[in-house]
Structures are given as C-alpha cells and as structure tokens.
Design an enzyme around this catalytic site. Sequence first.
Site, PDB file in Angstrom:
ATOM      1  CG  HIS A  61      -1.955  -0.823   1.283  1.00  0.00           C
ATOM      2  ND1 HIS A  61      -3.185  -0.932   2.544  1.00  0.00           N
ATOM      3  CD2 HIS A  61      -1.661  -1.682  -0.173  1.00  0.00           C
ATOM      4  CE1 HIS A  61      -3.201  -2.677   2.113  1.00  0.00           C
ATOM      5  NE2 HIS A  61      -3.138  -2.951   0.438  1.00  0.00           N
ATOM      6  CD  GLN A  74      -2.337  -4.342   3.280  1.00  0.00           C
ATOM      7  OE1 GLN A  74      -1.210  -5.001   2.424  1.00  0.00           O
ATOM      8  NE2 GLN A  74      -3.054  -4.683   3.649  1.00  0.00           N
ATOM      9  CD  GLU A  75      -3.498  -3.080   6.294  1.00  0.00           C
ATOM     10  OE1 GLU A  75      -4.672  -2.878   7.473  1.00  0.00           O
ATOM     11  OE2 GLU A  75      -4.402  -3.368   5.782  1.00  0.00           O
ATOM     12  CD  GLU A 122      -5.845   0.406   4.068  1.00  0.00           C
ATOM     13  OE1 GLU A 122      -5.879   0.133   4.923  1.00  0.00           O
ATOM     14  OE2 GLU A 122      -6.366  -0.758   2.685  1.00  0.00           O
ATOM     15  CG  ASP A 168      -7.863  -9.918   4.993  1.00  0.00           C
ATOM     16  OD1 ASP A 168      -8.581  -9.844   4.202  1.00  0.00           O
ATOM     17  OD2 ASP A 168      -6.835  -9.101   4.572  1.00  0.00           O
ATOM     18  CE  LYS A 191     -10.422  -6.768   3.541  1.00  0.00           C
ATOM     19  NZ  LYS A 191      -8.678  -7.342   2.309  1.00  0.00           N
ATOM     20  CG  HIS A 198     -11.183  -0.254   3.960  1.00  0.00           C
ATOM     21  ND1 HIS A 198     -10.619   1.361   4.039  1.00  0.00           N
ATOM     22  CD2 HIS A 198     -10.287  -0.634   4.750  1.00  0.00           C
ATOM     23  CE1 HIS A 198      -9.241   0.456   4.943  1.00  0.00           C
ATOM     24  NE2 HIS A 198      -9.216  -0.260   5.066  1.00  0.00           N
ATOM     25  NE  ARG A 199     -10.191  -6.199  -0.243  1.00  0.00           N
ATOM     26  CZ  ARG A 199      -9.806  -6.874  -0.374  1.00  0.00           C
ATOM     27  NH1 ARG A 199     -10.889  -7.944  -0.287  1.00  0.00           N
ATOM     28  NH2 ARG A 199      -9.202  -7.154  -0.572  1.00  0.00           N
ATOM     29  CB  SER A 200      -6.297  -1.335  -0.606  1.00  0.00           C
ATOM     30  OG  SER A 200      -6.146  -1.761  -1.744  1.00  0.00           O
ATOM     31  CE  LYS A 248      -8.312  -4.119   7.413  1.00  0.00           C
ATOM     32  NZ  LYS A 248      -6.808  -4.848   7.622  1.00  0.00           N
TER      33      LYS A 248
HETATM   34  P1  PGA Z   1      -6.229  -4.677   0.513  1.00  0.00           P
HETATM   35  O1  PGA Z   1      -6.036  -4.447   2.044  1.00  0.00           O
HETATM   36  O2  PGA Z   1      -7.791  -4.656   0.225  1.00  0.00           O
HETATM   37  O3  PGA Z   1      -5.661  -4.183  -0.249  1.00  0.00           O
HETATM   38  O4  PGA Z   1      -5.882  -6.351   0.185  1.00  0.00           O
HETATM   39  C1  PGA Z   1      -6.231  -4.754   3.118  1.00  0.00           C
HETATM   40  C2  PGA Z   1      -5.535  -5.880   3.977  1.00  0.00           C
HETATM   41  O5  PGA Z   1      -5.357  -6.750   3.768  1.00  0.00           O
HETATM   42  O6  PGA Z   1      -7.170  -5.795   5.043  1.00  0.00           O
HETATM   43 ZN    ZN Z   2      -5.715  -7.302   5.590  1.00  0.00          ZN
END
Ligand code: PGA
Ligand code: ZN
Length: 422
Positions: A157, A165-166, A207, A308, A333, A361-363, A384
């Site tokens: 991201h 990633q987060e 994000e 996830d 998701k 959500h999604r990215s 999230k």
């Molecule tokens: P993505 O990232 O929407 O790019 O998959 C969000 C996540 O991994 O939770």
């Molecule tokens: Zn994730």
Amino acid sequence: MKISKIISREVLDSRGLPTLKTYIVLSDGTNASAQVPSGASTGIHEALELRDKEKRYLGKGVLKAIKNVSLIEKALKNKNVFDQEELDKTMCELDDTENKTKLGANAILSVSLAAARAASVAAKMPLYKYLRKAFNLKEKDFILPCPMLNIINGGVHADSGLNIQEFMIVPTKQKTFSKALQASSEVYHTLKNILTQNGLATSIGDEGGFAPKLKTHEEAFKLLLKATAAAGYPNMSFALDCAASEFYKEAFYFFEGKKLSYKELSDIYSNFARNFPIISIEDPFEQDDWQAWEYFQKQAGKVNIVGDDLFATNLERLELGIERKAANSILIKLNQLGTLSQTIKVVYKAKKAGLSTIISHRSGETEDSFIADLAVAVNSGAIKAGAPARSERLAKYNRLLEIEAELGPKAIFAKDMAFKRK
Ligand code: PGA
Ligand code: ZN
C-alpha cells in the site's frame, strides 16, 4: 416491492481505477445505488473481481462486469426487493461457479448491495435497521464498532519499505464512538507533526496513513507511542495487519531483510506484542500456512489473531480455521465473497464459534459507506476503514457518527468488545 430496472456504470475508485456503481429502480420509483471496493493485497481464495484485461485503463476496465449486470437484471426483474436472500441466491445460481468467475463478484456484489439499499429506502428505514429486519438478526442493542485506524502504511500500500502493511491505532478506552474518532484524529495529526520534526516524509499510502521511509518496524511502533503520548492518549492500543502472504516465498518469510521460518517470525511478533500495546495481529502468516497459524495461536496468548487472506470471508475456509484453531477473529470483506446474504452467514458462523468479527474496507475504496451500516447491523464490535483522512475512508466514519447521533442514548460504543481474550 418489485425491482423494475438495474443499471450499472463504470466509475473510478480512490486509486483512480474503474469500479462499478450500480443503480436499482423499484416499482414505486425508489432509486438507490451502491459501489464496490477493490483490494491490492488480494488473497488467492477470494471470489473473482472481473476486469476487462483490455487496453483501456491498463486492463482494469470493468465493462464486462457491467455487461453481466444486464444479465442479472433479466433474472431479477420483477422480483421482490425485500427478499434479499432470494435475490442473492438467484445471482449465485446464474453464475453457477464457486468463485463467481462467470459474472464476477464485483458485478454480483454491486447488485446485492444496491438492492439492500433500495429496499431500506422503500421500507423507510435506516440501512442498519433494515438489515436486521431483512436477515432476522436477533441482536438486542445497537453497538457502534470500535474503529481500527491505519495511520502508518507499508507493504503493497506504500513505498515506506516496511513489510507490515498496516499499523493501526485502536481507541478502545474512549466512552463513545465520536470521542474515539476525535482521539484518533488528534493522534493522526500529532504523528504528522512528529514525522515533520524528525525530517520524515508525510506522504500517504493507499488507506490515508503516512508512509515514512523507516528501516525497522520497531521505529514505526516508537513513532506511534510518541504520537499517542503527545496527543494525550497514552493508553491507546495498536493493531497490525502483516498481510504476510505478500512477503512469503517457498516456506519462508522475507522480513526486514532476513529469511525467516514461521517460528522465527512468531518470536518477532511475540516480542512486538510484549514491548508495545498491540492487541490484534492480522494475517501474521501466509494464507495457506496453516501450521504457522496454529503454532502462533497457541503462543500468542491474549492477542487477537485475525484471519483476512486466511479466511477470505469464505464459509468453508472459516470452518476449517475453527476446526484447526488457526485464528480467534475474522476480517469480513463483502467483495471477497460477493453477496450480502453469504457474508452475513459467515459473520454469524464466526460469532457462534466464539470468533470476533471485524468489518473491513478495501485499499481501493469509494464514497459508499455500506460497511458502516453493516457493522452496526451485526454488532461486529470493530470496523477497519483506514486513517481518519481522505473522503473514501471518512465516508464510513462519518456515517457512523450519523448513526450514533440518530440512536442518541441508545448508541453503545463497543470499546474492546472485539479484542477481549481470556
Ligand atoms: P487490501 O488490503 O484491500 O489491499 O486487500 C486490506 C487488507 O489487507 O486488510
Ligand atoms: Zn488484511
């Protein structure tokens, strides 16, 4: 109330890439729409996001999916919009593949969500209340989910150089949702000042979180600690989404320049959790590395372990995860699965098995705030939706503020409900 028309159009998401906006018109003239999000660290077990793979938009156009919405229109025309399960079932039968590869999960989901929204308008009910009624959900109170706000972006991201990633802040200690959002915004802006003072970049990732170039993950945690303390919220918790499938190759994890076994990576995570106030870790391992998940679940004690990519909001994978005790929480998701009815089934399967649920959500997002209503409808306890910045992220948080105001004293804030572990 009957469906009289379904139209879909290509619009752009927060990354400037095409997605669907689908409108449903009912026999009483009600007109409502929904837009679908799109992932970047997409799991291999997700339902198919149908892209044109032609020259326009670098292959990412969705005109084929839009064409498929006309096929769906033929199948759903004159059907009762209040019978959401029947609508979703009809679309699944029309597609007739396991991962919605024929029509595309993006095409199907856009109709599924637009139908629910149109039905709520026709029923003159707010969406979160309508969803409870449509799915006969036996929830008592209205619980505003605790937000998990991604304020440092890494992985695919951003180009911060971080594998994880987060890096999220989780304001579980606040009394209300609006106070939690306020605290998070104050921390976000304090972090921006701290980054500037330290000569670090304040550019942002997909994000809305900052993407400073850092050498180690520990530096990111230290920045978060500084920001929460300086903003006056020293008790704020942290959460991670490692999205580990992105740094896994042939049985090893490539983390901070080292090649690690899952046991070595587990030790690193456990260290992080000992040294910093981390209450939740998402996708710590690759999506099919079940032994690693089982191992870590035994080691990690009180930390929330969230699947996830592991579960991909898929009922069969969730059942396997419950059996193998691979995780104690699931990320939900809508577009990993493709219909609202199937998603709600997965939420309740997880709840029944004692897993906590996080609506996500999604990215790649849009201004659609459907997931805010969904989180309240099912009392997920957590949501999230990215940093407290950029309108596609704020659409969700702002919708929750609206719901909170509408419920008045009936609004209960979830606090740490989704993160409590014995
Ligand atoms: P993505 O990232 O929407 O790019 O998959 C969000 C996540 O991994 O939770
Ligand atoms: Zn994730």
